[in-house]
Enzyme design. Structure first.
Site, PDB file in Angstrom:
ATOM      1  N   GLU A 178      -3.865   6.473  56.971  1.00  0.00           N
ATOM      2  CA  GLU A 178      -4.738   5.573  56.944  1.00  0.00           C
ATOM      3  C   GLU A 178      -5.827   5.653  58.223  1.00  0.00           C
ATOM      4  O   GLU A 178      -5.466   6.374  59.190  1.00  0.00           O
ATOM      5  CB  GLU A 178      -3.960   4.186  57.246  1.00  0.00           C
ATOM      6  CG  GLU A 178      -3.159   3.415  55.979  1.00  0.00           C
ATOM      7  CD  GLU A 178      -2.632   2.241  56.380  1.00  0.00           C
ATOM      8  OE1 GLU A 178      -2.354   1.686  55.417  1.00  0.00           O
ATOM      9  OE2 GLU A 178      -2.248   1.954  57.610  1.00  0.00           O
ATOM     10  N   CYS A 203     -11.183   4.745  63.688  1.00  0.00           N
ATOM     11  CA  CYS A 203     -10.052   5.029  64.297  1.00  0.00           C
ATOM     12  C   CYS A 203      -9.211   5.975  63.196  1.00  0.00           C
ATOM     13  O   CYS A 203      -9.201   5.467  62.079  1.00  0.00           O
ATOM     14  CB  CYS A 203      -9.178   3.879  64.566  1.00  0.00           C
ATOM     15  SG  CYS A 203      -7.557   4.096  64.926  1.00  0.00           S
ATOM     16  N   CYS A 229       4.920   9.614  62.450  1.00  0.00           N
ATOM     17  CA  CYS A 229       4.976   9.872  63.921  1.00  0.00           C
ATOM     18  C   CYS A 229       6.217  10.133  64.268  1.00  0.00           C
ATOM     19  O   CYS A 229       7.102   9.987  63.814  1.00  0.00           O
ATOM     20  CB  CYS A 229       4.276   8.438  64.604  1.00  0.00           C
ATOM     21  SG  CYS A 229       4.060   8.739  66.377  1.00  0.00           S
ATOM     22  N   CYS A 271       7.884   4.630  68.907  1.00  0.00           N
ATOM     23  CA  CYS A 271       7.871   3.402  69.942  1.00  0.00           C
ATOM     24  C   CYS A 271       7.927   2.259  69.128  1.00  0.00           C
ATOM     25  O   CYS A 271       7.582   1.742  68.139  1.00  0.00           O
ATOM     26  CB  CYS A 271       6.109   3.291  70.102  1.00  0.00           C
ATOM     27  SG  CYS A 271       5.645   4.833  71.078  1.00  0.00           S
ATOM     28  N   CYS A 284       5.507  -0.540  67.456  1.00  0.00           N
ATOM     29  CA  CYS A 284       4.506   0.072  66.792  1.00  0.00           C
ATOM     30  C   CYS A 284       4.966   0.341  65.296  1.00  0.00           C
ATOM     31  O   CYS A 284       6.059   0.890  64.849  1.00  0.00           O
ATOM     32  CB  CYS A 284       4.057   1.551  67.241  1.00  0.00           C
ATOM     33  SG  CYS A 284       2.705   2.240  66.306  1.00  0.00           S
ATOM     34  N   CYS A 317      -4.480  -2.673  65.843  1.00  0.00           N
ATOM     35  CA  CYS A 317      -3.465  -1.552  66.522  1.00  0.00           C
ATOM     36  C   CYS A 317      -2.417  -1.950  66.492  1.00  0.00           C
ATOM     37  O   CYS A 317      -1.520  -2.886  66.443  1.00  0.00           O
ATOM     38  CB  CYS A 317      -4.205  -1.878  68.064  1.00  0.00           C
ATOM     39  SG  CYS A 317      -3.243  -0.583  69.025  1.00  0.00           S
TER      40      CYS A 317
END
Length: 393
Positions: A116, A129, A136, A140, A143, A370
């Site tokens: 994305e 962005c 990933c 985290c 997230c 975010c």
């Protein structure tokens, strides 16, 4: 849970050859790589530098992908290019537009994977962005992307290709006869804050950013490019020396105990080690300051004591602190801090002499804010209890 070690880039990045017909994709090649590819395909060595510049300008300044339309090249040479090369960028699977104008692109890349990218329009700029990995490796706990397994690194072409996709969609390329600076740029700023940890894919990110910053390429100033890292300390100095863009750090906590839970890479490089590396970055990169990103989590990291510790920790570092109201996602084990708590935190930081803007959430209605990015086809479906358990809550 322990922080993941760096992943060997060569093992996670696909080859450049397209499986369909064996032609080489020119998007993402460095200038030297493009020159070498042209020579290997039969371009006389004496002409290679000129041909490289011509192709570079067609692809990155004008957004042209059809060799037949590159009119300052001889017809025979255009045929040679078409036989050996292609100009491919990611494919838009879907585009969601928020009520506030934010656009989220779901993009398909080689291998059928999806990533994305998000475009955020503002009065004085348009920020794109972009992602650097499929998934990933950092996990985290606040997230959404961190709940998706790492699949592979993006190539340089897939990273810079996200910029080209957005410029296509926004009609942001110069019109025939226009100079590259005739109209205001809609994609004027670039942030590496999408899916993935950019510094675990350093070479591809570096090559993509060199294309973005090249004056005959996409031509964005390095001060309009911000790379966000969770704290891959060994690559921070290298980023300053080989990229030189602005740096943002996903900080999010003021003690190692809390940061270990929120940002597990902290178990490998703790706050003190990270800050030592950050103190050198402005000097090495000639950057004005570092941005510290701090997501506001209710009753986790939002106390007055946290605010006071934060300004003490970063003392001596030219910095601003972006306070980010937590953007919730399905199954998230945290809640957004109350607004008066965020404002009180910001006031302490501001009175200590640091800019402390509170980021306005954008694109929440389309899960583009975010920390919310996560490609639909790669989701590791975890329950709220599983996510909370992994976060040590």
């Amino acid at each position: 849970m322990t922080a993941s070690a760096p992943i060997t880039q060569d093992l996670l990045t696909i080859p450049r050859k397209l499986p369909e017909d064996g032609r080489t994709n020119l998007v993402g090649l460095t200038r030297d790589g493009l020159r070498d590819a042209l020579i290997a395909a039969g371009t006389p060595e004496k002409q290679a530098k000129m041909r490289t510049t011509q192709l570079w300008q067609w692809i990155y300044q004008k957004g042209v992908r059809d060799f037949a339309a590159m009119t300052n090249l001889a017809k025979e040479y255009r045929a040679l290019l078409a036989e050996n090369f292609t100009v491919e960028i990611p494919e838009i699977v879907s585009r969601d537009v928020s009520a506030d104008g934010t656009r989220k692109y779901l993009l398909r890349i080689a291998g059928g994977h999806e990533v994305e990218a998000v475009y955020i329009p503002e009065e004085d700029r348009g920020t794109l962005c972009v992602s650097s990995q499929v998934g990933c490796t950092l996990t985290c706990s606040f997230c959404h992307t961190g709940t998706q397994r790492l699949v592979r690194n993006l190539t340089a072409g897939e990273i810079v290709g996200q910029v080209m996709v957005a410029r296509d969609d926004l009609d942001d390329w110069p019109k025939p006869g226009e100079g590259s600076g005739t109209r205001p740029r809609l994609v004027s700023n670039l942030v590496l804050m999408g899916m993935g940890e950019p510094l675990y894919n350093f070479e591809n990110v570096r090559d993509a950013m060199k294309i973005a910053m090249d004056g005959e390429g996409i031509s964005l100033s390095r001060r309009r490019i911000t790379l966000s890292t969770s704290g891959v300390v060994p690559e921070i100095a290298r980023t300053a020396e080989e990229i030189g863009c602005m740096l943002a750090v996903s900080f999010h906590a003021t003690t190692d105990e809390v940061r270990d839970r929120l940002v597990p890479i902290n178990k490998r490089w703790n706050i003190a080690t990270l800050l030592d590396a950050l103190r050198e970055y402005p000097r090495l990169s000639n950057s004005e300051r570092i941005t510290f990103e701090y997501v506001m989590l209710k009753d986790v990291n939002d106390s007055d004591a946290d605010a006071r510790r934060l300004v003490k920790l970063i003392s001596g570092i030219p910095a601003k602190i972006n306070l980010i109201p937590f953007n919730e996602w399905p199954g998230a084990p945290y809640e957004r801090s109350d607004w008066d708590r965020i404002e009180a935190f910001a006031d302490i930081v501001y009175k200590a002499g640091y800019a402390s803007p509170i980021r306005t959430p954008r694109g929440e209605d389309i899960m583009a804010a975010c920390g919310q990015l996560k490609s639909a086809t790669e989701r590791a479906r975890k329950s709220r209890a599983q996510i909370a358990a992994e976060a040590g809550l």
